[in-house]
Design a protein around this motif. Structure first.
Motif, PDB file in Angstrom:
ATOM      1  N   VAL A   1       5.624  26.453  43.126  1.00 36.01           N
ATOM      2  CA  VAL A   1       5.960  25.051  42.881  1.00 36.01           C
ATOM      3  C   VAL A   1       7.346  24.774  43.446  1.00 36.01           C
ATOM      4  O   VAL A   1       8.284  25.518  43.189  1.00 36.01           O
ATOM      5  CB  VAL A   1       5.957  24.733  41.362  1.00 36.01           C
TER       6      VAL A   1
ATOM      7  N   TYR B   1       4.740  30.208  37.188  1.00 34.33           N
ATOM      8  CA  TYR B   1       4.758  29.925  38.621  1.00 34.33           C
ATOM      9  C   TYR B   1       6.006  30.463  39.291  1.00 34.33           C
ATOM     10  O   TYR B   1       7.029  30.680  38.640  1.00 34.33           O
ATOM     11  CB  TYR B   1       4.681  28.404  38.858  1.00 34.33           C
TER      12      TYR B   1
ATOM     13  N   VAL C   1       0.740  20.042  36.893  1.00 31.94           N
ATOM     14  CA  VAL C   1       0.710  21.125  37.876  1.00 31.94           C
ATOM     15  C   VAL C   1      -0.646  21.839  37.822  1.00 31.94           C
ATOM     16  O   VAL C   1      -1.268  22.104  38.861  1.00 31.94           O
ATOM     17  CB  VAL C   1       1.870  22.118  37.629  1.00 31.94           C
TER      18      VAL C   1
END
Lengths: 194, 222
Positions: A9, A30, A113
């Motif tokens: 991300v 992430y 996300v």
């Protein structure tokens, strides 16, 4: 989790405190990259980035301009625009995949996300599904029913198509709500006006 | 469940699951469009919402024809997405839209995003009006295929079917089987749960249903 398999991300946000807050929320699941402005964001963007959190109002390059350049580079990443106000459907035509209105709560950010990653999966599956369906159609139009009945290749193809159908029906990332539906349609290339 | 057996006269379609999408295929002038509209009208008579996505007729024409078709139905809930390449936005007559009618105009049958937005707005309005169940007709995929390639149309149908599934609606889509090659038809068919084949026979128009039951039904006159 910092192994290389974790989705990446990229946070593009000019306020360091805000960027750091997002990072805290996301870092467990992430691999996070942080950019302080649009130019740095474009530098840190490559094929590995899955999701971009893009602040719309930044000094220098605006979020809109960054988005345009991201789309020009034809990277497969998903972009969530972080806006001060909730945009209307029509603004979705600008080409981002989701929007978040400030201030953002942690669950909201994580949910977005996840949803964008799921949508990527959906698009990938749909692409794969289409390729198989086209292959099946080629066989069906080229061969007789008797030939198809004896063809192992055709039988395998049908199995794979059925499997993908099942997978697709379980991956509803494309259409969970109205904004998802619109962006899913944009993703299939329907945004070019004639 | 949706009962289409009074329109198609076969038990194969007496209990169609919400979210089902059906392709109506046949040569030109075999009544595909009329069949699709009758499936919607049957729903309107029971209080279902109706949504027509048209690439050929104006919203005004559709509304007029549909009102004739369902004459006597009170509280008609009809959404229309008019995708002919003439102007965009706006209601039937500049905000002077009668209640129960939701019109959205799109600039081109190739503007899938615009069509998607129109469908979304109509579905929202229909839901808002209490139409928890409803039926959508898209007429026709053949026009869309002249504006964009079959891969895009295939994916559009798939995504739209998923959206209808989420809404609990059913969808019928028409395609002119004489206007495309076999391979294109085979590909497009695969985006749907079921297929209604229509043809002109000596005894008149006939239809058969495939995909919704184990085997195809026999040809039945319409």
């Amino acid at each position: 989790m910092t192994d290389s398999a974790a989705p990446v991300v990229l946070i593009v946000e000019d306020e360091p405190d805000v960027a750091e807050t997002y990072n805290l929320w996301l870092a467990d699941e992430y691999e996070v990259r942080i950019a302080g402005d649009g130019d740095e964001g474009l530098d840190k963007l490559d094929e590995e980035v899955d999701v971009v959190l893009l602040d719309r109002m930044m000094p220098g390059l605006s979020g809109d301009e960054v988005l345009e350049r991201i789309r020009e580079r034809e990277l497969g990443c998903r972009v969530a625009m972080v806006t001060a106000v909730e945009p209307d459907f029509d603004i979705l035509e600008m080409g981002f995949d989701a929007y978040l209105s400030k201030p953002i709560r942690s669950e909201e950010l994580i949910e977005t996300v996840e949803k964008l990653l799921e949508r990527s999966t959906y698009d990938r599956l749909l692409q794969k599904y289409y390729a198989l369906v086209e292959k099946q159609a080629t066989l069906e139009t080229a061969k007789s029913g008797a030939e198809l009945a004896e063809s192992d290749e055709y039988a395998q193809l049908q199995d794979r198509i059925a499997g993908l159908q099942e997978e697709l029906s379980q991956t509803m990332g494309g259409v969970e709500d109205d904004a998802d539906f619109i962006t899913a349609i944009q993703q299939i290339g329907g945004s070019e006006d004639t | 469940m949706y009962d289409l057996s009074s329109v198609l006269e076969t038990e194969a379609v007496s209990e169609v699951r919400p979210g089902t999408s059906i392709l109506i295929a046949g040569p030109a002038m075999t009544g595909k469009e009329s069949l699709a509209m009758e499936i919607l009208a049957e729903g309107s008579r029971k209080g279902d919402g109706a949504l027509v996505v048209s690439t050929s007729d104006s919203a005004e024409t559709i509304v007029e024809d549909y009102r004739d078709r369902v004459a006597g139905v009170s509280n008609l809930q009809l959404g229309v997405v008019d995708c002919r390449a003439e102007g965009s936005g706006g209601g039937l007559a500049d905000g002077d839209t009668p209640s129960g009618l939701y019109v959205h105009k799109v600039s081109s049958p190739g503007d899938l995003t615009g069509i998607g937005i129109g469908i979304t707005k109509c579905l929202e309005a229909l839901h808002g009006a209490g139409a928890e169940e409803g039926r959508m007709a898209l007429i026709s995929l053949s026009t869309m295929l002249t504006y964009t390639d079959r891969e895009t149309v295939f994916k559009f149908c798939h995504v739209l079917s998923s959206r209808l599934d989420a809404a609990g609606y059913i969808g019928v889509f028409t395609i002119d089987s004489g206007a495309h090659d076999d391979q294109t038809l085979q590909v497009i068919k695969q985006a749907f749960d079921g297929l209604v084949d229509v043809r002109d026979a000596d005894a008149g128009r006939e239809a058969r249903v495939m995909g919704l039951t184990d085997g195809p039904t026999d040809w039945q006159s319409l």
